[in-house]
Motif scaffolding. Sequence first.
Motif, short mmCIF file in Angstrom:
data_model
loop_
_atom_site.label_atom_id
_atom_site.label_comp_id
_atom_site.label_asym_id
_atom_site.label_seq_id
_atom_site.Cartn_x
_atom_site.Cartn_y
_atom_site.Cartn_z
N GLY A 1 1.16 -0.82 0.42
CA GLY A 1 0.04 -0.33 0.24
C GLY A 1 0.96 1.21 -0.04
O GLY A 1 1.35 1.60 0.85
N ILE A 2 0.55 1.56 -1.41
CA ILE A 2 1.59 3.24 -1.23
C ILE A 2 0.62 4.16 -1.61
O ILE A 2 0.18 4.55 -2.57
N GLY A 3 1.25 5.14 -0.11
CA GLY A 3 -0.29 6.35 -0.93
C GLY A 3 0.52 7.62 -0.30
O GLY A 3 1.59 7.66 0.24
N PRO A 4 -0.38 9.19 -0.10
CA PRO A 4 0.97 10.31 0.24
C PRO A 4 0.47 10.26 1.38
O PRO A 4 -0.83 10.05 2.06
N LEU B 1 -1.28 -4.07 -6.07
CA LEU B 1 -0.64 -3.02 -5.70
C LEU B 1 -2.18 -1.71 -5.63
O LEU B 1 -2.62 -1.67 -6.18
N PRO B 2 -2.36 -0.85 -4.29
CA PRO B 2 -4.04 -0.49 -4.36
C PRO B 2 -4.29 0.76 -5.06
O PRO B 2 -2.35 1.66 -4.40
N ALA B 3 -5.09 0.93 -5.37
CA ALA B 3 -4.38 2.89 -6.24
C ALA B 3 -4.96 3.09 -4.75
O ALA B 3 -6.70 3.49 -4.12
N THR B 4 -4.45 3.65 -3.73
CA THR B 4 -5.52 4.45 -2.31
C THR B 4 -6.14 5.47 -2.35
O THR B 4 -6.11 6.15 -3.55
N LEU C 1 -5.15 7.59 -12.12
CA LEU C 1 -4.08 7.82 -12.38
C LEU C 1 -2.90 6.50 -11.97
O LEU C 1 -2.07 5.55 -12.59
N ALA C 2 -3.10 6.48 -10.66
CA ALA C 2 -2.35 5.47 -10.18
C ALA C 2 -2.44 3.76 -11.00
O ALA C 2 -1.89 2.77 -11.33
N LEU C 3 -3.97 3.08 -11.75
CA LEU C 3 -4.48 2.46 -12.24
C LEU C 3 -3.16 2.45 -13.65
O LEU C 3 -2.96 1.16 -14.48
N ILE D 1 -8.74 -1.60 -6.03
CA ILE D 1 -9.37 -0.22 -5.51
C ILE D 1 -10.26 -0.97 -4.07
O ILE D 1 -10.59 -3.03 -4.59
N MET D 2 -9.77 -0.36 -3.22
CA MET D 2 -10.67 -0.72 -2.08
C MET D 2 -11.80 -0.21 -1.05
O MET D 2 -11.42 1.17 -0.34
#
Length: 348
Positions: A227-230, A266-269, A282-284, A291-292
Amino acid sequence: PALDAALNSLLTGEQPGVELITTLLSADAEQMPALFAAANGVRRLGVGEAVHLRAIVEFSNYCRKNCLYCGLRRDNKSLPRYRLTEQEIIEAVDNAAAMGFRTVVLQSGEDLYYTAANIARLIDRIKNKYDLAVTLSVGERGYADYKTWREAGADRYLLKQETVDEKLFQYLKPDSRLRERLQCLHWLKELGYQTGSGNMVGLPGQNPTTLAGDILFMRELEVEMAGIGPFLPHHDTPLKDAAPGGLELTLKTLAVARLCLPRAHLPATTALSTLTPGGRELALKSGANVIMPNLTPLHVRDKYLIYPQKSDIIEHPDRTLKNINKLLAELARPLAKDHGHACQITGR
Ligand code: SAM
Ligand code: SF4
Protein backbone atom coordinates in the motif's frame (compact mmCIF):
# COMPACT_ATOMS: atom_id res chain seq x y z
CA PRO A 1 19.32 9.20 -20.79
CA ALA A 2 20.07 8.18 -17.19
CA LEU A 3 16.39 7.40 -16.72
CA ASP A 4 16.17 5.39 -19.95
CA ALA A 5 19.25 3.42 -18.96
CA ALA A 6 17.84 2.75 -15.48
CA LEU A 7 14.50 1.63 -16.93
CA ASN A 8 16.20 -0.62 -19.45
CA SER A 9 18.44 -2.27 -16.94
CA LEU A 10 15.51 -2.95 -14.60
CA LEU A 11 13.34 -4.29 -17.41
CA THR A 12 16.13 -6.58 -18.53
CA GLY A 13 16.41 -8.14 -15.11
CA GLU A 14 19.06 -6.17 -13.24
CA GLN A 15 18.67 -6.31 -9.46
CA PRO A 16 17.54 -2.86 -8.36
CA GLY A 17 19.63 -0.93 -5.86
CA VAL A 18 19.30 2.44 -4.17
CA GLU A 19 20.96 4.32 -7.00
CA LEU A 20 18.82 2.81 -9.72
CA ILE A 21 15.64 3.52 -7.77
CA THR A 22 16.52 7.12 -6.91
CA THR A 23 17.31 7.71 -10.59
CA LEU A 24 13.84 6.47 -11.50
CA LEU A 25 12.23 8.55 -8.75
CA SER A 26 13.90 11.64 -10.11
CA ALA A 27 11.97 11.39 -13.40
CA ASP A 28 10.89 14.86 -14.52
CA ALA A 29 7.62 15.84 -16.19
CA GLU A 30 8.93 14.85 -19.58
CA GLN A 31 10.18 11.46 -18.40
CA MET A 32 7.22 10.50 -16.22
CA PRO A 33 5.01 9.17 -19.03
CA ALA A 34 7.71 6.63 -19.97
CA LEU A 35 8.08 5.54 -16.34
CA PHE A 36 4.32 5.14 -15.87
CA ALA A 37 3.96 3.28 -19.17
CA ALA A 38 6.73 0.87 -18.21
CA ALA A 39 5.06 0.22 -14.84
CA ASN A 40 1.73 -0.30 -16.56
CA GLY A 41 3.34 -2.85 -18.88
CA VAL A 42 4.94 -4.72 -15.99
CA ARG A 43 1.60 -4.68 -14.15
CA ARG A 44 -0.10 -6.23 -17.18
CA LEU A 45 2.48 -9.02 -17.43
CA GLY A 46 2.82 -9.56 -13.69
CA VAL A 47 -0.76 -9.50 -12.40
CA GLY A 48 -2.91 -9.15 -15.52
CA GLU A 49 -5.59 -6.70 -16.61
CA ALA A 50 -8.22 -7.44 -13.97
CA VAL A 51 -8.76 -5.04 -11.09
CA HIS A 52 -9.45 -6.60 -7.69
CA LEU A 53 -11.81 -5.07 -5.17
CA ARG A 54 -11.37 -5.39 -1.41
CA ALA A 55 -14.17 -4.18 0.86
CA ILE A 56 -12.77 -2.44 3.91
CA VAL A 57 -14.62 -2.39 7.22
CA GLU A 58 -13.12 -0.03 9.81
CA PHE A 59 -14.48 -1.53 13.00
CA SER A 60 -12.86 0.57 15.74
CA ASN A 61 -11.14 3.95 15.86
CA TYR A 62 -9.72 3.47 19.36
CA CYS A 63 -5.95 3.36 19.36
CA ARG A 64 -3.34 2.84 22.05
CA LYS A 65 -0.64 4.41 19.89
CA ASN A 66 0.27 7.98 19.25
CA CYS A 67 1.66 8.08 15.69
CA LEU A 68 2.38 11.72 14.88
CA TYR A 69 0.65 11.61 11.51
CA CYS A 70 -2.60 9.85 12.36
CA GLY A 71 -5.95 11.31 13.39
CA LEU A 72 -6.75 8.20 15.45
CA ARG A 73 -3.73 8.76 17.74
CA ARG A 74 -4.63 8.36 21.41
CA ASP A 75 -3.91 12.01 22.28
CA ASN A 76 -6.49 13.26 19.80
CA LYS A 77 -9.20 14.04 22.33
CA SER A 78 -11.46 15.78 19.84
CA LEU A 79 -12.24 12.57 17.96
CA PRO A 80 -15.44 10.79 19.06
CA ARG A 81 -14.51 7.12 19.42
CA TYR A 82 -16.55 4.11 18.33
CA ARG A 83 -16.36 0.35 18.40
CA LEU A 84 -18.57 -1.84 16.24
CA THR A 85 -20.05 -4.90 17.88
CA GLU A 86 -19.41 -8.33 16.42
CA GLN A 87 -22.95 -8.27 15.04
CA GLU A 88 -22.41 -4.88 13.38
CA ILE A 89 -19.20 -6.10 11.80
CA ILE A 90 -20.96 -9.22 10.50
CA GLU A 91 -23.70 -7.03 9.03
CA ALA A 92 -21.10 -4.93 7.20
CA VAL A 93 -19.58 -8.17 5.89
CA ASP A 94 -23.07 -9.34 4.85
CA ASN A 95 -23.36 -6.18 2.75
CA ALA A 96 -19.95 -6.75 1.20
CA ALA A 97 -20.83 -10.35 0.31
CA ALA A 98 -24.22 -9.32 -1.11
CA MET A 99 -22.50 -6.75 -3.31
CA GLY A 100 -20.22 -9.43 -4.75
CA PHE A 101 -16.95 -8.64 -3.00
CA ARG A 102 -14.60 -11.61 -2.61
CA THR A 103 -12.34 -10.05 0.06
CA VAL A 104 -13.10 -8.17 3.27
CA VAL A 105 -10.44 -6.20 5.06
CA LEU A 106 -11.06 -5.73 8.79
CA GLN A 107 -9.14 -2.69 9.97
CA SER A 108 -8.90 -0.75 13.23
CA GLY A 109 -6.66 1.32 15.45
CA GLU A 110 -4.56 -0.72 17.86
CA ASP A 111 -7.47 -1.56 20.12
CA LEU A 112 -6.87 -4.31 22.67
CA TYR A 113 -10.56 -4.29 23.60
CA TYR A 114 -10.84 -6.90 20.84
CA THR A 115 -8.96 -9.86 22.23
CA ALA A 116 -7.29 -12.48 20.08
CA ALA A 117 -10.23 -14.78 20.85
CA ASN A 118 -12.83 -12.14 19.88
CA ILE A 119 -11.20 -11.60 16.53
CA ALA A 120 -10.72 -15.32 15.94
CA ARG A 121 -14.44 -15.85 16.55
CA LEU A 122 -15.26 -13.14 14.08
CA ILE A 123 -13.01 -14.66 11.42
CA ASP A 124 -14.54 -18.07 12.08
CA ARG A 125 -18.08 -16.72 11.70
CA ILE A 126 -17.20 -14.98 8.43
CA LYS A 127 -15.40 -18.01 7.02
CA ASN A 128 -18.29 -20.33 7.92
CA LYS A 129 -20.84 -18.07 6.37
CA TYR A 130 -19.12 -16.93 3.20
CA ASP A 131 -16.53 -17.86 0.62
CA LEU A 132 -14.63 -14.67 1.33
CA ALA A 133 -10.93 -13.98 1.72
CA VAL A 134 -10.30 -12.25 5.05
CA THR A 135 -7.59 -9.65 5.48
CA LEU A 136 -6.74 -8.25 8.90
CA SER A 137 -5.12 -4.89 9.59
CA VAL A 138 -5.12 -4.27 13.33
CA GLY A 139 -1.51 -3.33 13.93
CA GLU A 140 1.29 -4.85 15.96
CA ARG A 141 0.37 -7.87 18.06
CA GLY A 142 2.24 -10.88 19.37
CA TYR A 143 3.09 -14.04 17.48
CA ALA A 144 0.45 -16.00 19.40
CA ASP A 145 -2.35 -13.64 18.31
CA TYR A 146 -1.29 -13.75 14.67
CA LYS A 147 -1.14 -17.55 14.89
CA THR A 148 -4.61 -17.79 16.45
CA TRP A 149 -6.10 -15.68 13.67
CA ARG A 150 -4.32 -17.56 10.94
CA GLU A 151 -5.64 -20.83 12.38
CA ALA A 152 -9.12 -19.31 12.51
CA GLY A 153 -8.84 -18.80 8.76
CA ALA A 154 -7.45 -15.31 8.16
CA ASP A 155 -5.80 -15.23 4.74
CA ARG A 156 -3.94 -11.93 4.65
CA TYR A 157 -2.55 -9.19 6.85
CA LEU A 158 -1.72 -5.57 6.15
CA LEU A 159 0.93 -3.91 8.26
CA LYS A 160 2.71 -1.07 6.55
CA GLN A 161 6.30 -0.52 7.56
CA GLU A 162 5.45 3.19 6.97
CA THR A 163 9.15 4.01 6.57
CA VAL A 164 12.29 1.93 6.99
CA ASP A 165 14.29 5.01 7.97
CA GLU A 166 14.89 4.17 11.61
CA LYS A 167 15.21 7.74 12.86
CA LEU A 168 12.17 8.91 10.99
CA PHE A 169 10.19 5.87 12.15
CA GLN A 170 11.09 6.53 15.77
CA TYR A 171 10.08 10.16 15.50
CA LEU A 172 6.76 9.39 13.81
CA LYS A 173 5.85 6.30 15.85
CA PRO A 174 7.13 7.11 19.35
CA ASP A 175 5.64 4.01 20.95
CA SER A 176 6.75 1.50 18.33
CA ARG A 177 10.15 0.18 17.36
CA LEU A 178 11.03 -0.39 13.73
CA ARG A 179 12.73 -3.66 14.63
CA GLU A 180 9.59 -4.94 16.32
CA ARG A 181 7.31 -3.90 13.47
CA LEU A 182 9.55 -5.70 11.00
CA GLN A 183 9.58 -8.70 13.31
CA CYS A 184 5.76 -8.72 13.09
CA LEU A 185 6.01 -8.76 9.30
CA HIS A 186 8.40 -11.71 9.40
CA TRP A 187 6.06 -13.60 11.73
CA LEU A 188 3.14 -12.96 9.40
CA LYS A 189 5.12 -14.33 6.48
CA GLU A 190 6.22 -17.34 8.50
CA LEU A 191 2.62 -18.08 9.48
CA GLY A 192 1.64 -18.18 5.84
CA TYR A 193 -0.31 -14.95 5.63
CA GLN A 194 -0.31 -13.19 2.29
CA THR A 195 1.47 -10.23 3.73
CA GLY A 196 1.05 -6.60 2.80
CA SER A 197 3.30 -3.77 3.75
CA GLY A 198 3.65 -0.26 2.44
CA ASN A 199 4.76 3.27 3.05
CA MET A 200 3.61 6.85 3.08
CA VAL A 201 5.09 9.21 0.52
CA GLY A 202 6.03 12.77 1.41
CA LEU A 203 6.52 12.36 5.14
CA PRO A 204 8.39 15.28 6.67
CA GLY A 205 12.08 14.38 6.72
CA GLN A 206 11.78 11.72 4.02
CA ASN A 207 14.02 11.77 0.95
CA PRO A 208 14.40 9.67 -2.22
CA THR A 209 16.96 7.41 -0.55
CA THR A 210 14.44 6.64 2.20
CA LEU A 211 11.82 5.81 -0.41
CA ALA A 212 14.28 3.55 -2.22
CA GLY A 213 14.90 1.79 1.08
CA ASP A 214 11.17 1.17 1.46
CA ILE A 215 10.87 -0.34 -2.01
CA LEU A 216 13.95 -2.52 -1.56
CA PHE A 217 12.68 -3.69 1.82
CA MET A 218 9.35 -4.76 0.32
CA ARG A 219 11.12 -6.57 -2.48
CA GLU A 220 13.39 -8.34 -0.05
CA LEU A 221 10.44 -9.44 2.09
CA GLU A 222 8.61 -10.57 -1.07
CA VAL A 223 5.44 -8.84 0.03
CA GLU A 224 2.29 -10.04 -1.65
CA MET A 225 0.72 -6.58 -1.35
CA ALA A 226 2.05 -3.05 -0.97
CA GLY A 227 0.00 0.00 0.00
CA ILE A 228 1.68 3.17 -1.21
CA GLY A 229 -0.10 6.46 -0.66
CA PRO A 230 0.64 10.11 0.10
CA PHE A 231 1.00 11.42 3.64
CA LEU A 232 -1.90 13.78 4.32
CA PRO A 233 -1.65 16.15 7.31
CA HIS A 234 -4.45 16.00 9.87
CA HIS A 235 -5.43 19.19 11.73
CA ASP A 236 -5.54 17.54 15.17
CA THR A 237 -2.04 16.04 15.03
CA PRO A 238 1.47 17.41 15.65
CA LEU A 239 2.06 17.29 11.87
CA LYS A 240 -0.86 19.60 11.09
CA ASP A 241 1.38 22.20 9.43
CA ALA A 242 3.41 19.76 7.37
CA ALA A 243 2.98 19.71 3.60
CA PRO A 244 1.09 16.78 2.10
CA GLY A 245 2.88 14.24 -0.07
CA GLY A 246 2.86 15.24 -3.73
CA LEU A 247 0.81 13.55 -6.43
CA GLU A 248 3.74 13.12 -8.79
CA LEU A 249 6.13 11.70 -6.23
CA THR A 250 3.44 9.28 -5.02
CA LEU A 251 2.75 8.07 -8.56
CA LYS A 252 6.46 7.72 -9.27
CA THR A 253 6.95 5.70 -6.08
CA LEU A 254 4.01 3.48 -7.01
CA ALA A 255 5.37 2.99 -10.53
CA VAL A 256 8.87 2.12 -9.32
CA ALA A 257 7.40 -0.23 -6.72
CA ARG A 258 5.54 -2.00 -9.53
CA LEU A 259 8.74 -2.32 -11.55
CA CYS A 260 10.43 -3.89 -8.53
CA LEU A 261 7.44 -6.00 -7.40
CA PRO A 262 5.97 -7.34 -10.65
CA ARG A 263 3.62 -9.86 -8.99
CA ALA A 264 2.41 -7.90 -5.96
CA HIS A 265 -1.07 -6.49 -5.50
CA LEU A 266 -0.83 -2.70 -5.40
CA PRO A 267 -3.90 -0.65 -4.48
CA ALA A 268 -4.85 2.71 -5.89
CA THR A 269 -5.11 4.13 -2.38
CA THR A 270 -7.96 6.19 -0.94
CA ALA A 271 -5.32 8.68 0.24
CA LEU A 272 -4.34 9.30 -3.37
CA SER A 273 -7.97 9.88 -4.44
CA THR A 274 -8.28 12.25 -1.48
CA LEU A 275 -5.19 14.17 -2.54
CA THR A 276 -6.38 14.55 -6.14
CA PRO A 277 -9.69 13.72 -7.78
CA GLY A 278 -8.70 11.35 -10.54
CA GLY A 279 -5.83 9.98 -8.45
CA ARG A 280 -7.33 6.51 -8.59
CA GLU A 281 -7.32 6.49 -12.38
CA LEU A 282 -3.76 7.75 -12.55
CA ALA A 283 -2.66 5.04 -10.12
CA LEU A 284 -4.39 2.31 -12.16
CA LYS A 285 -2.44 3.51 -15.18
CA SER A 286 0.86 3.56 -13.29
CA GLY A 287 1.04 0.06 -11.82
CA ALA A 288 -1.92 -0.33 -9.44
CA ASN A 289 -4.37 -3.23 -9.78
CA VAL A 290 -6.53 -3.07 -6.63
CA ILE A 291 -9.25 -0.76 -5.29
CA MET A 292 -10.44 -0.87 -1.68
CA PRO A 293 -14.00 0.49 -1.40
CA ASN A 294 -15.20 1.49 2.04
CA LEU A 295 -17.97 -0.67 3.52
CA THR A 296 -17.77 0.81 7.03
CA PRO A 297 -21.33 1.57 8.21
CA LEU A 298 -22.19 5.15 7.29
CA HIS A 299 -23.12 6.17 10.85
CA VAL A 300 -19.51 5.80 12.04
CA ARG A 301 -17.57 6.30 8.85
CA ASP A 302 -16.75 9.96 9.40
CA LYS A 303 -15.11 9.03 12.70
CA TYR A 304 -12.40 6.86 11.14
CA LEU A 305 -10.60 10.05 10.28
CA ILE A 306 -6.96 9.07 9.83
CA TYR A 307 -6.59 12.15 7.63
CA PRO A 308 -9.18 14.81 6.78
CA GLN A 309 -11.74 14.60 4.01
CA LYS A 310 -11.25 11.01 3.11
CA SER A 311 -12.70 10.85 -0.39
CA ASP A 312 -15.04 7.98 0.44
CA ILE A 313 -16.40 9.40 3.65
CA ILE A 314 -19.98 9.98 2.69
CA GLU A 315 -20.21 7.91 -0.43
CA HIS A 316 -22.69 5.06 -0.40
CA PRO A 317 -21.09 1.76 -1.46
CA ASP A 318 -23.57 1.36 -4.35
CA ARG A 319 -22.43 4.66 -5.74
CA THR A 320 -18.77 3.74 -5.23
CA LEU A 321 -19.30 0.52 -7.18
CA LYS A 322 -21.05 2.39 -9.99
CA ASN A 323 -18.14 4.81 -10.24
CA ILE A 324 -15.63 1.99 -10.23
CA ASN A 325 -17.49 0.15 -12.99
CA LYS A 326 -17.58 3.31 -15.06
CA LEU A 327 -13.88 3.97 -14.54
CA LEU A 328 -12.91 0.40 -15.40
CA ALA A 329 -15.03 0.53 -18.56
CA GLU A 330 -13.20 3.69 -19.59
CA LEU A 331 -9.85 2.06 -18.91
CA ALA A 332 -10.94 -1.18 -20.62
CA ARG A 333 -9.93 -3.11 -17.51
CA PRO A 334 -12.17 -5.96 -16.32
CA LEU A 335 -13.31 -6.46 -12.75
CA ALA A 336 -11.74 -9.58 -11.24
CA LYS A 337 -14.22 -12.32 -10.34
CA ASP A 338 -11.90 -14.43 -8.17
CA HIS A 339 -10.61 -13.84 -4.64
CA GLY A 340 -7.49 -12.10 -5.86
CA HIS A 341 -5.10 -14.19 -3.79
CA ALA A 342 -1.39 -13.64 -4.09
CA CYS A 343 0.15 -14.34 -7.45
CA GLN A 344 2.93 -16.90 -7.37
CA ILE A 345 6.20 -15.07 -7.20
CA THR A 346 8.18 -16.33 -10.15
CA GLY A 347 10.64 -15.05 -12.64
CA ARG A 348 12.47 -12.80 -10.25
N1 SAM B 1 -3.49 0.73 13.31
C1 SAM B 1 -3.06 -0.10 12.25
C2 SAM B 1 -1.67 0.29 11.80
O1 SAM B 1 -1.24 1.39 12.09
O2 SAM B 1 -1.03 -0.54 11.14
C3 SAM B 1 -4.01 -0.10 11.07
C4 SAM B 1 -4.82 1.15 10.86
S1 SAM B 1 -3.88 2.57 10.33
C5 SAM B 1 -5.07 3.86 10.43
C6 SAM B 1 -3.76 2.28 8.57
C7 SAM B 1 -2.80 3.15 7.81
O3 SAM B 1 -3.23 4.49 7.80
C8 SAM B 1 -1.41 3.24 8.34
O4 SAM B 1 -0.66 2.13 7.94
C9 SAM B 1 -0.89 4.56 7.75
O5 SAM B 1 -0.04 4.33 6.64
C10 SAM B 1 -2.17 5.23 7.28
N2 SAM B 1 -2.23 6.63 7.75
C11 SAM B 1 -2.38 7.06 9.01
N3 SAM B 1 -2.34 8.41 9.07
C12 SAM B 1 -2.16 8.84 7.80
C13 SAM B 1 -2.00 10.13 7.20
N4 SAM B 1 -2.04 11.24 7.93
N5 SAM B 1 -1.81 10.19 5.87
C14 SAM B 1 -1.79 9.06 5.12
N6 SAM B 1 -1.92 7.82 5.62
C15 SAM B 1 -2.09 7.71 6.95
FE1 SF4 C 1 -3.01 3.95 15.69
FE2 SF4 C 1 -2.48 2.89 13.30
FE3 SF4 C 1 -3.15 5.50 13.59
FE4 SF4 C 1 -0.79 4.67 14.49
S1 SF4 C 1 -1.51 4.66 12.32
S2 SF4 C 1 -2.22 6.01 15.59
S3 SF4 C 1 -1.28 2.62 15.19
S4 SF4 C 1 -4.43 3.76 13.97
